[in-house]
Motif scaffolding. Structure first.
Motif, PDB file in Angstrom:
ATOM      1  N   PHE A  70     -29.842  42.747  19.416  1.00 31.40           N
ATOM      2  CA  PHE A  70     -29.612  42.838  20.530  1.00 31.40           C
ATOM      3  C   PHE A  70     -28.471  44.796  20.640  1.00 31.40           C
ATOM      4  O   PHE A  70     -28.726  44.862  21.612  1.00 31.40           O
ATOM      5  CB  PHE A  70     -28.396  41.710  21.155  1.00 31.40           C
ATOM      6  CG  PHE A  70     -27.585  42.043  22.374  1.00 31.40           C
ATOM      7  CD1 PHE A  70     -28.846  41.752  23.443  1.00 31.40           C
ATOM      8  CD2 PHE A  70     -26.133  42.549  22.603  1.00 31.40           C
ATOM      9  CE1 PHE A  70     -28.203  42.558  25.294  1.00 31.40           C
ATOM     10  CE2 PHE A  70     -25.587  43.120  23.888  1.00 31.40           C
ATOM     11  CZ  PHE A  70     -26.733  42.818  24.911  1.00 31.40           C
ATOM     12  N   TYR A  71     -27.945  44.557  19.640  1.00 31.10           N
ATOM     13  CA  TYR A  71     -26.560  45.418  20.297  1.00 31.10           C
ATOM     14  C   TYR A  71     -27.192  46.893  19.917  1.00 31.10           C
ATOM     15  O   TYR A  71     -26.751  48.152  20.571  1.00 31.10           O
ATOM     16  CB  TYR A  71     -25.264  45.316  19.553  1.00 31.10           C
ATOM     17  CG  TYR A  71     -24.066  46.164  19.758  1.00 31.10           C
ATOM     18  CD1 TYR A  71     -23.270  45.773  20.888  1.00 31.10           C
ATOM     19  CD2 TYR A  71     -23.233  47.617  18.748  1.00 31.10           C
ATOM     20  CE1 TYR A  71     -22.161  46.301  21.247  1.00 31.10           C
ATOM     21  CE2 TYR A  71     -22.310  48.245  19.964  1.00 31.10           C
ATOM     22  CZ  TYR A  71     -21.570  47.387  20.579  1.00 31.10           C
ATOM     23  OH  TYR A  71     -20.766  48.323  21.532  1.00 31.10           O
TER      24      TYR A  71
ATOM     25  N   GLU B  22     -32.855  45.641  32.440  1.00 30.24           N
ATOM     26  CA  GLU B  22     -32.426  46.131  31.914  1.00 30.24           C
ATOM     27  C   GLU B  22     -32.633  48.364  32.311  1.00 30.24           C
ATOM     28  O   GLU B  22     -32.413  48.544  31.461  1.00 30.24           O
ATOM     29  CB  GLU B  22     -33.691  46.165  29.917  1.00 30.24           C
ATOM     30  CG  GLU B  22     -33.252  44.957  29.624  1.00 30.24           C
ATOM     31  CD  GLU B  22     -34.362  44.803  28.530  1.00 30.24           C
ATOM     32  OE1 GLU B  22     -35.629  45.392  28.914  1.00 30.24           O
ATOM     33  OE2 GLU B  22     -33.966  44.502  27.492  1.00 30.24           O
TER      34      GLU B  22
ATOM     35  N   THR C 161     -26.012  54.608  18.547  1.00 31.46           N
ATOM     36  CA  THR C 161     -26.132  53.455  19.214  1.00 31.46           C
ATOM     37  C   THR C 161     -24.163  53.970  19.369  1.00 31.46           C
ATOM     38  O   THR C 161     -24.051  53.600  17.988  1.00 31.46           O
ATOM     39  CB  THR C 161     -26.179  52.679  18.865  1.00 31.46           C
ATOM     40  OG1 THR C 161     -27.946  52.246  18.798  1.00 31.46           O
ATOM     41  CG2 THR C 161     -25.755  51.130  19.903  1.00 31.46           C
TER      42      THR C 161
ATOM     43  N   THR D 183     -27.995  48.930  22.935  1.00 29.79           N
ATOM     44  CA  THR D 183     -27.967  48.617  23.739  1.00 29.79           C
ATOM     45  C   THR D 183     -26.881  49.657  23.772  1.00 29.79           C
ATOM     46  O   THR D 183     -26.187  50.528  24.694  1.00 29.79           O
ATOM     47  CB  THR D 183     -27.386  46.981  24.067  1.00 29.79           C
ATOM     48  OG1 THR D 183     -28.304  45.972  23.843  1.00 29.79           O
ATOM     49  CG2 THR D 183     -27.410  46.650  25.419  1.00 29.79           C
TER      50      THR D 183
ATOM     51  N   THR E 220     -20.073  52.363  19.572  1.00 28.00           N
ATOM     52  CA  THR E 220     -19.342  51.410  19.907  1.00 28.00           C
ATOM     53  C   THR E 220     -18.788  51.815  20.384  1.00 28.00           C
ATOM     54  O   THR E 220     -17.545  50.194  20.788  1.00 28.00           O
ATOM     55  CB  THR E 220     -19.875  51.094  18.238  1.00 28.00           C
ATOM     56  OG1 THR E 220     -18.580  51.836  17.435  1.00 28.00           O
ATOM     57  CG2 THR E 220     -20.907  50.731  17.784  1.00 28.00           C
TER      58      THR E 220
ATOM     59  N   ASP F  96     -23.602  46.727  27.349  1.00 34.68           N
ATOM     60  CA  ASP F  96     -22.852  45.591  26.761  1.00 34.68           C
ATOM     61  C   ASP F  96     -21.351  45.434  27.712  1.00 34.68           C
ATOM     62  O   ASP F  96     -22.236  44.069  28.112  1.00 34.68           O
ATOM     63  CB  ASP F  96     -23.169  45.758  25.112  1.00 34.68           C
ATOM     64  CG  ASP F  96     -22.195  44.402  25.109  1.00 34.68           C
ATOM     65  OD1 ASP F  96     -23.486  43.384  25.524  1.00 34.68           O
ATOM     66  OD2 ASP F  96     -21.799  44.095  24.154  1.00 34.68           O
ATOM     67  N   MET F  97     -21.246  45.952  27.778  1.00 28.42           N
ATOM     68  CA  MET F  97     -19.655  45.852  28.481  1.00 28.42           C
ATOM     69  C   MET F  97     -19.276  46.962  29.624  1.00 28.42           C
ATOM     70  O   MET F  97     -18.656  46.125  30.594  1.00 28.42           O
ATOM     71  CB  MET F  97     -18.370  46.743  27.721  1.00 28.42           C
ATOM     72  CG  MET F  97     -17.927  45.168  26.342  1.00 28.42           C
ATOM     73  SD  MET F  97     -18.199  43.262  26.570  1.00 28.42           S
ATOM     74  CE  MET F  97     -16.851  43.891  27.430  1.00 28.42           C
TER      75      MET F  97
ATOM     76  N   ARG G 114     -24.780  40.792  15.496  1.00 27.28           N
ATOM     77  CA  ARG G 114     -25.589  41.368  16.964  1.00 27.28           C
ATOM     78  C   ARG G 114     -26.511  42.214  16.660  1.00 27.28           C
ATOM     79  O   ARG G 114     -26.378  42.863  17.639  1.00 27.28           O
ATOM     80  CB  ARG G 114     -24.910  41.267  18.004  1.00 27.28           C
ATOM     81  CG  ARG G 114     -24.437  39.661  17.960  1.00 27.28           C
ATOM     82  CD  ARG G 114     -22.709  39.712  18.390  1.00 27.28           C
ATOM     83  NE  ARG G 114     -23.643  40.555  20.581  1.00 27.28           N
ATOM     84  CZ  ARG G 114     -22.842  40.714  20.803  1.00 27.28           C
ATOM     85  NH1 ARG G 114     -22.361  41.508  21.471  1.00 27.28           N
ATOM     86  NH2 ARG G 114     -24.072  40.491  22.687  1.00 27.28           N
TER      87      ARG G 114
ATOM     88  N   SER H  34     -22.463  45.987  32.227  1.00 27.13           N
ATOM     89  CA  SER H  34     -22.637  44.670  32.177  1.00 27.13           C
ATOM     90  C   SER H  34     -21.531  43.648  33.272  1.00 27.13           C
ATOM     91  O   SER H  34     -21.637  42.884  33.842  1.00 27.13           O
ATOM     92  CB  SER H  34     -22.967  44.486  31.120  1.00 27.13           C
ATOM     93  OG  SER H  34     -23.292  42.432  31.484  1.00 27.13           O
TER      94      SER H  34
END
Length: 462
Positions: free
Chosen positions: A244-245, A170, A316, A248, A318, A253-254, A241, A257
């Motif tokens: 999790f999201y 993480e 967070t 993150t 998006t 996330d994208m 989600r 990762s």
């Protein structure tokens, strides 16, 4: 503990007994070669159901490979044969392949962080096994880390392969710790760090196009390109989600990762490996945003902050876009843009290269390669012969073509790589760590970086 482990053994027997007659039929038929066992820890989760199991089935159907699946998870009441059948039927698996896989599948209740449970799983996985089994962790990163620690107390069979879903750790620190723990357990050749984005059509096809076409490879560099952009935007919103999201966000996330790893393969060449591309990459600019209420494809989306389970004070994002520089001779001096978001109207999911403008000021040529649809497009300038000034460009043309249709999806390619030992889709330890090194300064900048807002159904960052 002992009572639950006894129950685990009973679960294996009760799940496998209905298939015994089918198993004998399979062994007596065409698919009689020794099976390779894949034990999936987290085998009753969404990732296994929606992606991994269909991918294994897809490759097995194409290749005729004999595969035995052991689903391993915490629950003690899983009808795994029904679960497996539902997953494969939804993906359109041929009946013969579905029957063969289900006949050899079984379920094992396991606490992934218990050495005793993992030892029992390994004992089951090595029954009638010619080569070492594959132990696949389809789990959140920190649970995987704890499971790897528990494996210190397990006698691992020779040749066992440990497969891990990304993200690895993480943070940079925890990614290093995971890699160090893996190195204590098995050799690097027995480790498979999975990033299915490396198996998407766009990633695979851009490498092939470059290597086999003089039209592209000689101009695939900073001398001829103004920008390389890798975008994966989605129309969907949070889709339940939040757990999790919301902790993150889009950048981790994208981009961390997946897209950073895609970039390393898009820019690599015969002299510079993907790992070297990552080592020479640095984030120099970032933007981020969050969707508000809107309509996407006829579906109403609430504001992200009103989604169930979201904590608005986390801020967070998006949607995220980062610009990198890559300090190699081939790429020095041009921006590399990585972008991903949710709730986007008319989203692009592509690798695109913008070429330098010609001296007459005509718009730049653009090469676009879709991530998912096997489509290639090239935007060029032309002229209209009926125009009095036909010597000047006055028409924009898009040349597009479908590429050779892929026989395998991304997780089908993951399964092929797992079962054949090919290394193309395997991330190195260094690559997993470099992704975190690149993204962490971006995350640290968030305290001073505005959180832009965009209406769901629109495209941010214009």
């Amino acid at each position: 503990m002992s009572e639950r482990n006894d129950h685990s053994s009973n679960t294996v027997n009760s799940a496998s007994q209905p298939a015994t007659e089918q198993q004998e039929q399979v062994r007596a038929g065409n698919n009689s070669s020794p099976a390779t066992t894949i034990a999936i820890v987290g085998g009753a989760g969404d990732l296994a159901k929606k992606l991994l199991l269909p991918g294994i089935a897809e490759y097995a159907a194409m290749s005729g490979t004999n595969v035995r699946i052991i689903g391993a998870d915490m629950a003690d009441d899983v009808d795994y044969l029904a679960y497996f059948a539902a997953a494969l039927e939804a993906s359109g698996t041929p009946t013969e392949t579905l029957s063969s896989l289900i006949a050899q599948s079984t379920y094992f209740q396991v606490d992934a962080t218990s050495a005793a449970d993992l030892q029992k799983l390994m004992d089951v996985a090595t029954e009638q096994q010619v080569a070492g089994p594959i132990l696949y962790f389809a789990l959140p990163p920190m649970i995987t880390a704890r499971a790897l620690k528990a494996l210190e107390g397990v006698k691992l069979p020779d040749g066992v392969v440990l497969a891990l879903e990304k993200p690895i750790g993480e943070s940079l620190e925890t990614a290093r710790a995971v890699n160090e723990q893996l190195a204590k357990l098995v050799g690097e050749e027995q480790i498979f760090r999975v990033d299915h984005f490396l198996g998407l059509s766009g990633t695979v096809n851009i490498e092939g196009l470059r290597e086999s076409n003089m039209l592209i490879d000689p101009i695939w560099n900073a001398q001829h390109l103004d920008e390389v952009r890798i975008v994966f935007n989605e129309t969907i919103g949070l889709e339940g989600r939040a757990a999790f999201y919301d902790k993150t966000g889009a950048a981790v996330d994208m981009i961390q990762s997946h897209l950073i790893q895609v970039m390393s393969h898009v820019l690599a060449d015969e002299d510079t490996s993907p790992s070297e591309i990552l080592r020479m990459s640095k984030a120099v600019e970032a933007r981020r945003g969050r969707y508000t209420a809107g309509t996407v494809g006829g579906k109403e989306l609430p504001s992200y902050v009103d989604e169930p389970g979201v904590e608005p004070s986390r801020n967070t994002e998006t949607w995220a876009r980062i610009q990198l520089t890559v300090d190699t001779d081939r790429w020095r001096g041009i921006p590399i843009i990585l972008e991903s978001g949710k709730g986007i109207g008319h989203p692009r999911r592509e690798i695109s290269a913008v070429f330098r403008q010609t001296q007459d000021g005509a718009p730049a040529n653009v090469l676009r390669l879709s991530f998912e649809s096997d489509e290639l497009g090239i935007e060029v300038n032309a002229n209209d012969p009926s125009d009095p000034d036909a010597s000047e460009w006055n028409t924009r043309i898009t040349l597009s073509s479908g590429l050779v249709p892929s026989k395998l999806g991304a997780y089908g390619r993951v399964a092929r790589s797992l079962l054949t030992g090919e290394k193309h889709l395997r991330l190195t330890a260094a690559a997993a760590e470099e992704g975190w090194r690149i993204i962490e300064p971006v995350l640290e900048s968030y305290d001073s970086l505005p959180l832009e807002e965009y209406e769901a159904g629109t495209t941010p960052g214009q």
